[in-house]
Design an enzyme around this catalytic site. Sequence first.
Site, PDB file in Angstrom:
ATOM      1  N   ASN A   1       0.816  -1.223   0.000  1.00 55.76           N
ATOM      2  CA  ASN A   1       0.000   0.000   0.000  1.00 55.76           C
ATOM      3  C   ASN A   1       0.842   1.261   0.000  1.00 55.76           C
ATOM      4  O   ASN A   1       0.307   2.372  -0.019  1.00 55.76           O
ATOM      5  CB  ASN A   1      -0.951  -0.002   1.198  1.00 55.76           C
TER       6      ASN A   1
ATOM      7  N   ARG B   1      -7.175  -2.183  -7.898  1.00 59.10           N
ATOM      8  CA  ARG B   1      -8.064  -1.170  -7.329  1.00 59.10           C
ATOM      9  C   ARG B   1      -7.341   0.163  -7.136  1.00 59.10           C
ATOM     10  O   ARG B   1      -7.904   1.227  -7.295  1.00 59.10           O
ATOM     11  CB  ARG B   1      -8.547  -1.710  -5.976  1.00 59.10           C
TER      12      ARG B   1
ATOM     13  N   ARG C   1     -16.117   1.497  -3.458  1.00 62.20           N
ATOM     14  CA  ARG C   1     -15.126   2.395  -2.858  1.00 62.20           C
ATOM     15  C   ARG C   1     -15.290   3.681  -3.637  1.00 62.20           C
ATOM     16  O   ARG C   1     -14.598   3.903  -4.628  1.00 62.20           O
ATOM     17  CB  ARG C   1     -13.707   1.864  -3.063  1.00 62.20           C
ATOM     18  N   PRO C   2     -16.240   4.496  -3.258  1.00 66.10           N
ATOM     19  CA  PRO C   2     -16.566   5.646  -4.106  1.00 66.10           C
ATOM     20  C   PRO C   2     -15.374   6.571  -4.273  1.00 66.10           C
ATOM     21  O   PRO C   2     -14.661   6.861  -3.318  1.00 66.10           O
ATOM     22  CB  PRO C   2     -17.708   6.323  -3.351  1.00 66.10           C
ATOM     23  N   ILE C   3     -15.169   6.991  -5.536  1.00 69.35           N
ATOM     24  CA  ILE C   3     -14.061   7.926  -5.773  1.00 69.35           C
ATOM     25  C   ILE C   3     -14.580   9.359  -5.833  1.00 69.35           C
ATOM     26  O   ILE C   3     -13.868  10.258  -6.243  1.00 69.35           O
ATOM     27  CB  ILE C   3     -13.265   7.558  -7.044  1.00 69.35           C
ATOM     28  N   ASP C   4     -15.836   9.559  -5.381  1.00 71.21           N
ATOM     29  CA  ASP C   4     -16.378  10.920  -5.411  1.00 71.21           C
ATOM     30  C   ASP C   4     -15.566  11.879  -4.551  1.00 71.21           C
ATOM     31  O   ASP C   4     -15.442  13.056  -4.872  1.00 71.21           O
ATOM     32  CB  ASP C   4     -17.866  10.940  -5.008  1.00 71.21           C
ATOM     33  N   LEU C   5     -14.969  11.365  -3.446  1.00 69.21           N
ATOM     34  CA  LEU C   5     -14.119  12.228  -2.596  1.00 69.21           C
ATOM     35  C   LEU C   5     -12.916  12.731  -3.383  1.00 69.21           C
ATOM     36  O   LEU C   5     -12.523  13.899  -3.272  1.00 69.21           O
ATOM     37  CB  LEU C   5     -13.629  11.462  -1.367  1.00 69.21           C
TER      38      LEU C   5
ATOM     39  N   ILE D   1     -15.301  -0.325   7.626  1.00 71.68           N
ATOM     40  CA  ILE D   1     -14.662   0.297   6.465  1.00 71.68           C
ATOM     41  C   ILE D   1     -15.281  -0.192   5.149  1.00 71.68           C
ATOM     42  O   ILE D   1     -15.765   0.601   4.353  1.00 71.68           O
ATOM     43  CB  ILE D   1     -13.130   0.049   6.459  1.00 71.68           C
TER      44      ILE D   1
END
Length: 419
Positions: free
Chosen positions: A25, A94, A123-127, A330
């Site tokens: 990671n 991902r 895992r929304p990428i809107d942030l 999470i």
Amino acid sequence: MESSRLLVEGGRRLTGEIRVHGAKNSVLPILAATLLCGNISVVHNSASLSDAFAAMRILRSLGCEISHEGSTVTVNSADANGDTVSDGLMHEMRSSIVFLGAILGRVGHCRLSFPGGCELGPRPIDLHLEALRRLGVRITVDHGILDCTAGVRPANADITLSLPSVGATENIMLYSALGAGETVIRNAAREPEIADLAGYLTKCGAEISGQGTSTLVINGVPELHGCEYSVMPDRIEAATYMGAAAVTHGELMLKGVRPSDMYSCMSVFSEMGCGVYPYDDKIFISARKPITAVRTIRTMPYPGFPTDCQPIVMAALSKSAGTSVIVENIFENRFMAAPELRRMGANIKAEGKVAVIEGVKSLCGAKVRAFDLRAGAALVVAALGAEGQSEISNVHYIDRGYESIETALSSVGADIRRI
């Protein structure tokens, strides 16, 4: 690759030493960050993981020259001018979304599809997108393709994340490192891997402060240069081997780790009844006594208990004395290991965010399948502590985060081989 399986003959007590590799990671965002430097970066302690190879393929597709020898990756991004990542490459992992901030920062335009990888639920990428819009980026989404163009960046941007998303924090850092203006990220992710990315960027000439806290300040600079950098150790890999020691009544010395990153994991294994002894760069775990149930474990953003360790601890607790409860805060599909562990005789009831684990005296070998990276690691842990032979398929998921897991475990007495 997808047809290989692991055969595990359980019941062998693990003893000896394992050296932990560089953090998956951490190496992925650092490889993405090499794009920003415009010349040569040498990244040490990079494990041979399928996700790392996928990141290297993305870099090559963008025009970077890459050489890979042992645990060292050399990236020359001098001629990188690509702005598009193909659908196929995006779907390999991902974490590929982290290339969004890096490509935008380098060439000012980016076109990519939504990422693939383990199916852990949305895992929304809107942030990520909302933050980049605050930094002047124009974004259109058309049939699953993101088309992003850098605009005028505000002199002072103050971004408060609604939750401490690791990926969003990384993308903001990568995009803000080059150029003018100050960017403040509030409620930033505090994971050690974020501090590692900041460490690499800082060594390349970036101005970043607040690493390890929930407020990061990035002052854009006109240019970055390459550097030589060693990736931090993988705390999730270390926790996996701690789980393997716990279920086999083993004793392992884990070398090349950073115990300060692992307090929440170490405390859970201590509570199970294991002896956990941290040193400067190693952890000794002794599990001579049968393990016992623990109080409720809740997964939380760092420094709380990591969601990546949850399936591994669930596998270990399957063989504990008593009842344990895990609350997953999470990811919504993080109990993928539970049905497979039940095939091995575990008594686990999972519903919604809560799993109840009634420990059993023994697990039995079975044919099981990995459905994501950490669920796969959990099945390996359970198989090591089971009676008889287990066969684990979908090993390609495990290879995303572990460099030849069978080699490491065989070296400390496990009967495990890849077929």
